[in-house]
Design an enzyme around this catalytic site. Structure first.
Site, PDB file in Angstrom:
ATOM      1  N   LYS A   1      -0.162 -11.229   1.216  1.00 46.63           N
ATOM      2  CA  LYS A   1       0.384 -11.991   2.338  1.00 46.63           C
ATOM      3  C   LYS A   1      -0.135 -11.469   3.678  1.00 46.63           C
ATOM      4  O   LYS A   1       0.006 -12.127   4.702  1.00 46.63           O
ATOM      5  CB  LYS A   1       1.911 -11.952   2.311  1.00 46.63           C
ATOM      6  CG  LYS A   1       2.505 -10.556   2.273  1.00 46.63           C
ATOM      7  CD  LYS A   1       3.981 -10.604   1.888  1.00 46.63           C
ATOM      8  CE  LYS A   1       4.542  -9.214   1.640  1.00 46.63           C
ATOM      9  NZ  LYS A   1       5.888  -9.234   1.076  1.00 46.63           N
TER      10      LYS A   1
ATOM     11  N   LYS B   1      -6.294  -8.024  -4.841  1.00 43.39           N
ATOM     12  CA  LYS B   1      -5.018  -8.689  -5.104  1.00 43.39           C
ATOM     13  C   LYS B   1      -4.707  -9.723  -4.026  1.00 43.39           C
ATOM     14  O   LYS B   1      -5.044  -9.538  -2.855  1.00 43.39           O
ATOM     15  CB  LYS B   1      -3.878  -7.662  -5.135  1.00 43.39           C
ATOM     16  CG  LYS B   1      -3.711  -6.928  -6.442  1.00 43.39           C
ATOM     17  CD  LYS B   1      -2.528  -5.994  -6.391  1.00 43.39           C
ATOM     18  CE  LYS B   1      -1.217  -6.737  -6.228  1.00 43.39           C
ATOM     19  NZ  LYS B   1      -0.043  -5.841  -6.237  1.00 43.39           N
TER      20      LYS B   1
ATOM     21  N   LYS C   1      -4.942   2.370   2.265  1.00 46.66           N
ATOM     22  CA  LYS C   1      -4.530   1.808   3.549  1.00 46.66           C
ATOM     23  C   LYS C   1      -5.120   2.543   4.741  1.00 46.66           C
ATOM     24  O   LYS C   1      -5.136   2.001   5.850  1.00 46.66           O
ATOM     25  CB  LYS C   1      -2.997   1.781   3.645  1.00 46.66           C
ATOM     26  CG  LYS C   1      -2.355   0.769   2.695  1.00 46.66           C
ATOM     27  CD  LYS C   1      -0.843   0.747   2.838  1.00 46.66           C
ATOM     28  CE  LYS C   1      -0.226  -0.299   1.913  1.00 46.66           C
ATOM     29  NZ  LYS C   1       1.250  -0.344   2.023  1.00 46.66           N
TER      30      LYS C   1
END
Length: 270
Positions: free
Chosen positions: A214, A211, A128
C-alpha cells in the site's frame, strides 16, 4: 458418612481455554488484496478455533511521518475493514494500539532485555534502511520489533499469524519472552508463529518480484479493497506479464504466476 457414596452434584468443570491469537495491521494507507488474502480472510476463519485479538497498530505507523487527520481516518478505515471482512466484535476483540498505554509501557520494559545485535539482524530493518544505519534513521524503526513483541506478549497470545517476512519478528518475541521468564520468573506465554498454508503471497502487479504494498509509489502496484470494479479491471489489464504465449505457473514466469495465484486464491481453485 464414611463409606457412603458421594451423591453431591460435582461442580461444573471449567471449559478449557481456547488458544489465543494476536495480530496487528498498520493504518498506513488503503488495505489491498494482499492484506485480505494474506491476513484478513484468515482472521475470520480463526474465530472458529481461537480467542482472537486484532489490533490496529497506529504506534507502529508513526515510525514514518504521518499527518494526524490522515492517520486517524486510516485507523478508523482499518477497523471498519476488519468488520466488513467478517471479524465479529461479539467473538473477537478489536483494539487501537495507542488506546492501550500498556503496549508502549511493556515495550520499554522489554527494551531492557533486548540486545542491539539482535535488532540489527532484523531483515526488515535492513530492507527499509537500505542496509545502512545512518544518523538520520529513526530509533522507532530500529526498535519496531520490540514494540511488536510487547503487543503479542501483553495478551498472552499462543499464536501469531504472520507472513514469512514477519516470522523473524515473532522469533525475537519468543527470545525476549524466554529471556524475561528466565530472569524474573514465569511471566509471559511464549508464542508460536503461524504461517497459514493457504495464505497467498501476492506480489505487485507492476513488479512481480516485490510484495504488493500500500506504500508503493504507483497505484498500479496494488488492488485496494475499496477500489471500484472499473479501477480493478484497469489495473489487472495493465499488470505486467511475461514473454511467450504459454499461460502457466513457473519460476521463469513470475508475473503470470502472480496473476494465477490471485485468481486461484479468490476462486479457491487449485
Amino acid at each position: 458418612m464414611s463409606g457412603q457414596p458421594d451423591t453431591s452434584t460435582p461442580p461444573e468443570a471449567k471449559p478449557a481455554r481456547r488458544p489465543r491469537v494476536f495480530s496487528g495491521t498498520q493504518p498506513t494507507g488503503a488495505l489491498h488484496l494482499g492484506n485480505y488474502l494474506g491476513a484478513l480472510r484468515g482472521y475470520v476463519a480463526m474465530q472458529e478455533t481461537h480467542d482472537c485479538v486484532y489490533c490496529v497498530v497506529d504506534l507502529h505507523a508513526i515510525t514514518v511521518r504521518q499527518k494526524r487527520a490522515e492517520l486517524r481516518r486510516n485507523t478508523i478505515d482499518v477497523a471498519n475493514t476488519f468488520l466488513a471482512s467478517g471479524v465479529d466484535p461479539e467473538r473477537s476483540i478489536i483494539i487501537v494500539q495507542s488506546h492501550v498505554p500498556q503496549h508502549s509501557e511493556l515495550a520499554w520494559i522489554l527494551n531492557t532485555v533486548a540486545y542491539m545485535g539482535e535488532l540489527r539482524r532484523m531483515t526488515q530493518f535492513k530492507d527499509k534502511t537500505g542496509g545502512g544505519e545512518g544518523e538520520s534513521i529513526g530509533v522507532g524503526l530500529f526498535d519496531y520489533p520490540v514494540l511488536m513483541a510487547a503487543d503479542i506478549l501483553l495478551y498472552r497470545a499462543d499464536a501469531v499469524p504472520v507472513g514469512e517476512d514477519q516470522k523473524q519478528h515473532v522469533e525475537l518475541t519468543r527470545d525476549l519472552a524466554e529471556r524475561f521468564n528466565n530472569a524474573f520468573g514465569k511471566t509471559f506465554v511464549v508464542p508460536e508463529p503461524v504461517i497459514p498454508a493457504d495464505a497467498a503471497r501476492i506480489m505487485g502487479l507492476d513488479d512481480p518480484l516485490k510484495k504488493m504494498s500500500k506504500s508503493a509509489g504507483s497505484e498500479y502496484n496494488y488492488i485496494a479493497l475499496m477500489d471500484p470494479p472499473d479501477v480493478i479491471r484497469r489495473k489487472i489489464k495493465r499488470a505486467v506479464t511475461d514473454s511467450g504465449t504459454e499461460v502457466r505457473v513457473g519460476e521463469d514466469k513470475p508475473a503470470l504466476t502472480n496473476l494465477l495465484t490471485v485468481y486461484s486464491a479468490l476462486s479457491r481453485e487449485p
